[in-house]
Scaffold this motif. Structure first.
Motif, PDB file in Angstrom:
ATOM      1  N   PRO B 112       0.792  -1.297   0.031  1.00 26.40           N
ATOM      2  CA  PRO B 112      -0.057  -0.050   0.050  1.00 26.40           C
ATOM      3  C   PRO B 112       0.733   1.423   0.060  1.00 26.40           C
ATOM      4  CG  PRO B 112      -0.066  -0.981   1.835  1.00 26.40           C
ATOM      5  CD  PRO B 112       0.702  -2.152   1.159  1.00 26.40           C
ATOM      6  N   GLU B 113       2.102   1.300   0.418  1.00 26.81           N
ATOM      7  CA  GLU B 113       2.831   2.329   0.518  1.00 26.81           C
ATOM      8  C   GLU B 113       3.385   2.804  -0.892  1.00 26.81           C
ATOM      9  OE1 GLU B 113       3.724  -0.239   1.486  1.00 26.81           O
ATOM     10  OE2 GLU B 113       5.775  -1.089   0.688  1.00 26.81           O
ATOM     11  N   MET B 114       3.196   1.936  -2.091  1.00 28.73           N
ATOM     12  CA  MET B 114       3.575   2.293  -3.325  1.00 28.73           C
ATOM     13  C   MET B 114       2.250   3.049  -4.138  1.00 28.73           C
ATOM     14  SD  MET B 114       5.419  -0.928  -4.900  1.00 28.73           S
ATOM     15  CE  MET B 114       5.621  -0.441  -6.622  1.00 28.73           C
ATOM     16  N   PRO B 115       2.578   3.719  -5.100  1.00 31.11           N
ATOM     17  CA  PRO B 115       1.349   4.334  -5.946  1.00 31.11           C
ATOM     18  C   PRO B 115       0.800   3.187  -6.682  1.00 31.11           C
ATOM     19  CG  PRO B 115       3.501   4.847  -6.726  1.00 31.11           C
ATOM     20  CD  PRO B 115       3.864   4.464  -5.487  1.00 31.11           C
ATOM     21  N   SER B 116      -0.459   3.211  -7.139  1.00 25.09           N
ATOM     22  CA  SER B 116      -1.054   2.350  -7.774  1.00 25.09           C
ATOM     23  C   SER B 116      -0.497   1.750  -9.140  1.00 25.09           C
ATOM     24  CB  SER B 116      -2.518   2.571  -7.935  1.00 25.09           C
ATOM     25  OG  SER B 116      -3.196   1.510  -8.879  1.00 25.09           O
ATOM     26  N   LEU B 117       0.197   0.949  -9.202  1.00 27.43           N
ATOM     27  CA  LEU B 117       0.671   0.296 -10.410  1.00 27.43           C
ATOM     28  C   LEU B 117      -0.571  -0.155 -11.485  1.00 27.43           C
ATOM     29  CD1 LEU B 117       3.714  -1.903  -9.307  1.00 27.43           C
ATOM     30  CD2 LEU B 117       3.811  -0.188 -10.852  1.00 27.43           C
ATOM     31  N   VAL B 118      -1.542  -0.432 -11.185  1.00 24.05           N
ATOM     32  CA  VAL B 118      -2.735  -0.623 -12.082  1.00 24.05           C
ATOM     33  C   VAL B 118      -2.977   0.577 -12.727  1.00 24.05           C
ATOM     34  CG1 VAL B 118      -5.065  -1.044 -12.319  1.00 24.05           C
ATOM     35  CG2 VAL B 118      -3.733  -2.532 -10.697  1.00 24.05           C
ATOM     36  N   LEU B 119      -3.021   1.972 -12.168  1.00 25.08           N
ATOM     37  CA  LEU B 119      -3.053   3.219 -12.630  1.00 25.08           C
ATOM     38  C   LEU B 119      -2.117   3.539 -13.417  1.00 25.08           C
ATOM     39  CD1 LEU B 119      -4.979   5.239  -9.911  1.00 25.08           C
ATOM     40  CD2 LEU B 119      -5.877   4.515 -12.064  1.00 25.08           C
ATOM     41  N   LEU B 120      -0.987   3.312 -13.191  1.00 21.82           N
ATOM     42  CA  LEU B 120       0.439   3.655 -13.758  1.00 21.82           C
ATOM     43  C   LEU B 120       0.516   2.945 -15.235  1.00 21.82           C
ATOM     44  CD1 LEU B 120       2.801   4.184 -10.979  1.00 21.82           C
ATOM     45  CD2 LEU B 120       2.043   5.668 -12.492  1.00 21.82           C
ATOM     46  N   LEU B 121       0.123   1.683 -15.111  1.00 26.98           N
ATOM     47  CA  LEU B 121       0.097   0.740 -16.223  1.00 26.98           C
ATOM     48  C   LEU B 121      -0.860   0.740 -17.352  1.00 26.98           C
ATOM     49  CD1 LEU B 121       2.376  -2.150 -14.820  1.00 26.98           C
ATOM     50  CD2 LEU B 121       3.199  -0.242 -16.228  1.00 26.98           C
ATOM     51  N   ALA B 122      -2.223   1.265 -16.764  1.00 29.28           N
ATOM     52  CA  ALA B 122      -3.285   1.018 -17.495  1.00 29.28           C
ATOM     53  C   ALA B 122      -3.463   1.589 -18.808  1.00 29.28           C
ATOM     54  CB  ALA B 122      -4.427   1.498 -16.853  1.00 29.28           C
ATOM     55  N   PRO B 123      -2.715   2.868 -19.070  1.00 29.56           N
ATOM     56  CA  PRO B 123      -2.932   3.493 -20.323  1.00 29.56           C
ATOM     57  C   PRO B 123      -2.050   2.610 -21.367  1.00 29.56           C
ATOM     58  CG  PRO B 123      -2.042   5.000 -18.509  1.00 29.56           C
ATOM     59  CD  PRO B 123      -2.337   3.871 -17.697  1.00 29.56           C
ATOM     60  N   LEU B 124      -0.952   1.749 -20.877  1.00 27.33           N
ATOM     61  CA  LEU B 124      -0.332   1.208 -21.919  1.00 27.33           C
ATOM     62  C   LEU B 124      -0.935  -0.383 -22.303  1.00 27.33           C
ATOM     63  CD1 LEU B 124       3.139   1.917 -20.116  1.00 27.33           C
ATOM     64  CD2 LEU B 124       1.915   3.148 -21.947  1.00 27.33           C
ATOM     65  N   ALA B 125      -1.762  -0.794 -21.287  1.00 25.52           N
ATOM     66  CA  ALA B 125      -2.508  -2.097 -21.548  1.00 25.52           C
ATOM     67  C   ALA B 125      -2.856  -2.484 -22.993  1.00 25.52           C
ATOM     68  CB  ALA B 125      -3.409  -2.289 -20.580  1.00 25.52           C
ATOM     69  N   PRO B 126      -3.468  -1.593 -23.774  1.00 26.90           N
ATOM     70  CA  PRO B 126      -3.746  -2.146 -24.989  1.00 26.90           C
ATOM     71  C   PRO B 126      -2.738  -2.025 -25.941  1.00 26.90           C
ATOM     72  CG  PRO B 126      -5.031   0.021 -24.622  1.00 26.90           C
ATOM     73  CD  PRO B 126      -4.076  -0.367 -23.591  1.00 26.90           C
ATOM     74  N   LEU B 127      -1.593  -1.303 -25.787  1.00 24.70           N
ATOM     75  CA  LEU B 127      -0.615  -0.851 -27.098  1.00 24.70           C
ATOM     76  C   LEU B 127      -0.028  -2.088 -27.314  1.00 24.70           C
ATOM     77  CD1 LEU B 127       0.668   2.519 -25.747  1.00 24.70           C
ATOM     78  CD2 LEU B 127      -1.629   1.773 -26.733  1.00 24.70           C
ATOM     79  N   PRO B 128       0.611  -3.132 -26.572  1.00 24.54           N
ATOM     80  CA  PRO B 128       1.081  -4.217 -27.491  1.00 24.54           C
ATOM     81  C   PRO B 128       0.160  -4.891 -28.379  1.00 24.54           C
ATOM     82  CG  PRO B 128       1.558  -4.423 -25.165  1.00 24.54           C
ATOM     83  CD  PRO B 128       0.807  -3.174 -25.138  1.00 24.54           C
ATOM     84  N   GLY B 129      -0.945  -5.138 -27.987  1.00 23.71           N
ATOM     85  CA  GLY B 129      -2.141  -5.676 -28.749  1.00 23.71           C
ATOM     86  C   GLY B 129      -2.361  -4.857 -30.105  1.00 23.71           C
ATOM     87  N   VAL B 130      -2.471  -3.332 -29.813  1.00 25.15           N
ATOM     88  CA  VAL B 130      -2.569  -2.428 -31.101  1.00 25.15           C
ATOM     89  C   VAL B 130      -1.441  -2.677 -32.176  1.00 25.15           C
ATOM     90  CG1 VAL B 130      -2.982  -0.296 -31.608  1.00 25.15           C
ATOM     91  CG2 VAL B 130      -4.351  -0.946 -29.637  1.00 25.15           C
ATOM     92  N   ALA B 131      -0.413  -2.840 -31.290  1.00 22.70           N
ATOM     93  CA  ALA B 131       1.025  -2.983 -32.391  1.00 22.70           C
ATOM     94  C   ALA B 131       0.742  -4.022 -33.019  1.00 22.70           C
ATOM     95  CB  ALA B 131       2.019  -2.880 -31.390  1.00 22.70           C
TER      96      ALA B 131
END
Lengths: 266, 268
Positions: B112-131
């Motif tokens: 919990p002391e870390m910032p949310s990695l889900v939020l940090l990585l969500a923008p990138l989630a579809p990009l490998p598939g789109v590529a």
């Protein structure tokens, strides 16, 4: 996908199926086609040239896959360079690339149907056109076999079927005889002659004998330029016993290439 | 000169005579491969028992064929959907995306002391598939398709839609795992904005390059500093939701305006 009207798919005639003036096309950073002038009408044209002559790059440009880097290119009466609308020309094109990629899980019928759909053929015409194309290449018995189960020659014939499914006015085939056995090569030559009666067919090959047997005209390119264009019989007249080759046409091919290289070196 | 086996040798070979030595059997077989006359003689040399057995099997096969309704033709409607939407192989990149997001969700939940990695990585989630949705490596029939009139933004949007349909449920699940600190809108909107940005930039430099560039830029400019500072940037706080919606709409509109740039896929 929007509906395509009958007028858009109707066959139209053009005095020249292909017109290229000072055409330049890049393959990566290399200028593989460099100032080529070419005109092709209805008939079967054999594209000959040594490795690296620019044959495949030229085929890709004619298929509207590669954008010309310079000069002018008209396909079936429509410019396909710059920001031109490519769709009308593409609907009347058939293309078999040298390295023909496919989806292994598709059956022959699914693959040809999929390509017919991508070519925006009228939906009602697709099943019959698919069956006809499969029949013409002699794959009727394998129509429902998956592509991964076919031999190299059968795959090549499936590639030819997808290329001709839309009865193209310009058919581009890059090394179509690779992987075919002698009987299949003879069948393909006959098919090409048949297609060439009312369409422009351009066949790239290394085999001079295929060109002589199936083509009405030879197009010889080297270093991205047109070296010679004429009838197969006229090609043979350029050679003599002093040139390499097993047949008069091969000796003519060798003689023309040697002269072109000598002229370029001066 | 070709030496044919004697009729006696062929008869004994057909009968499976154990008295025939191995070398003779081998030479008869080699000869039969190349001699149609001797193969015909062999066919006539089979025993009455063999011929009766073959006739019995043939009759049984004929009866089975007559009794069976025959193979059913595969329904076309089912394959049509696959042909138009799922020609690529989505499993590898989907598995990779799910694994990365799953790890991010677990880390978010248990650290919990870390910032949310889900939020940090969500923008990138579809990009490998789109590529992967349009690249020479991922699509074996790339060159064939590139010369068809269907090639263009519509095809790319169709494939991108498949990617989003697969990725968004995964994002929903991982967001639920870290639900206590994750705003669903802040997961979805940046994801859509980056997808639109990839397509827009892709019309200039190619979708593959655009996806890689945006992933690298986001990782360097936002993910790394956030992890170093142990706090989320302003961009990923609830107040930024409206901004993401606006950016998504603008990028999508600009992409549609550049539709003609997608006709030739060599720029991808």
């Amino acid at each position: 996908m929007r509906a395509v009207s009958t007028a858009e798919t109707a066959t139209t005639t053009h005095p020249w199926a292909v017109q290229a003036e000072a055409l330049k096309v890049r393959a990566g950073r290399h200028l593989a086609v460099d100032g080529l002038d070419l005109r092709l009408a209805t008939g079967v044209h054999g594209l000959l040239g040594p490795n690296g002559a620019g044959k495949t790059t030229l085929m890709r440009a004619l298929a509207t896959v590669l954008k010309p880097a310079g000069g002018r290119l008209t396909v079936l009466g429509r410019p396909v360079d710059g920001r031109a609308d490519l769709r009308p020309a593409r609907r009347a094109l058939g293309y078999l690339p040298q390295h023909f990629g496919y989806y292994p899980r598709f059956t022959v019928r699914e693959f040809v149907t999929y390509m017919a759909w991508l070519k925006e053929m009228p939906k009602v015409a697709i099943p019959a056109a698919t069956q006809r194309a499969i029949d013409r290449v002699g794959l009727s018995a394998k129509a429902d076999a998956r592509l991964r189960t076919l031999s190299g020659g059968m795959l090549r014939r499936a590639g030819v079927a997808q290329a001709i499914v839309n009865d193209p006015q310009l058919l581009l085939m890059d090394e179509p005889t690779v992987g075919l056995d002698p009987e299949q090569r003879l069948d393909l030559r006959e098919l090409l002659r048949d297609l060439g009666t009312d369409a422009c067919v351009l066949v790239s090959t290394h085999l001079v004998e295929d060109v002589v047997a199936a083509c009405t005209e030879v197009v010889l390119v080297n270093e991205g330029r047109l070296v010679w264009q004429g009838a197969p019989a006229a090609l043979a007249a350029h050679g003599d016993d002093g040139h390499a080759g097993d047949s008069p046409a091969e000796r003519g091919y060798s003689a023309l290439l040697r002269r072109h290289r000598a002229a370029a070196a001066r | 000169m070709t030496t044919h086996p004697t009729p006696s040798e062929i008869d004994r070979y057909a009968d499976g005579d154990p008295g025939l030595d191995e070398v003779t059997v081998w030479s008869v077989e080699m000869h039969l491969e190349n001699c149609a006359d001797c193969r015909a003689r062999l066919a006539g040399s089979t025993t009455a028992e063999s011929r009766a057995l073959v006739a019995e099997v043939a009759a049984a096969v004929d009866r089975e064929i007559a009794a069976d309704p025959g193979p059913t033709r595969r329904a076309f409607s089912g394959t049509r959907v696959r042909q138009r939407w799922f020609v690529g192989a989505p499993l590898p990149w989907l598995a990779m995306t799910a694994a990365v997001l799953g790890t991010a969700a677990l880390l978010t939940r248990f650290l919990p002391e870390m910032p949310s990695l889900v939020l940090l990585l969500a923008p990138l989630a579809p990009l490998p598939g789109v590529a992967a949705a349009w690249s020479r490596r991922a699509d074996p029939a790339w060159e064939l398709i590139a010369g068809t009139p269907s090639t263009g933004l519509t095809m790319l949007l169709r494939r991108t839609a498949v990617v989003l349909v697969l990725v968004i449920p995964v994002l929903a699940v991982v967001a639920a795992v870290g639900a206590s600190r994750t705003n669903p809108a802040l997961v979805l909107l940046p994801c859509l904005a980056f997808t639109a940005a990839t397509l827009l930039l892709g019309s200039l430099v190619g979708v593959h390059r655009a996806a890689l560039g945006l992933m690298a830029a986001w990782a360097a400019a936002v993910v790394a500093p956030s992890l170093a500072a142990a706090e989320l940037p302003t961009l990923l706080r609830p107040a930024a939701t409206g901004g993401w919606a606006l950016v998504t709409a603008v990028l999508a509109a600009l992409t549609l305006l550049r539709a003609e740039s997608f006709r030739r896929l060599t720029t991808y």
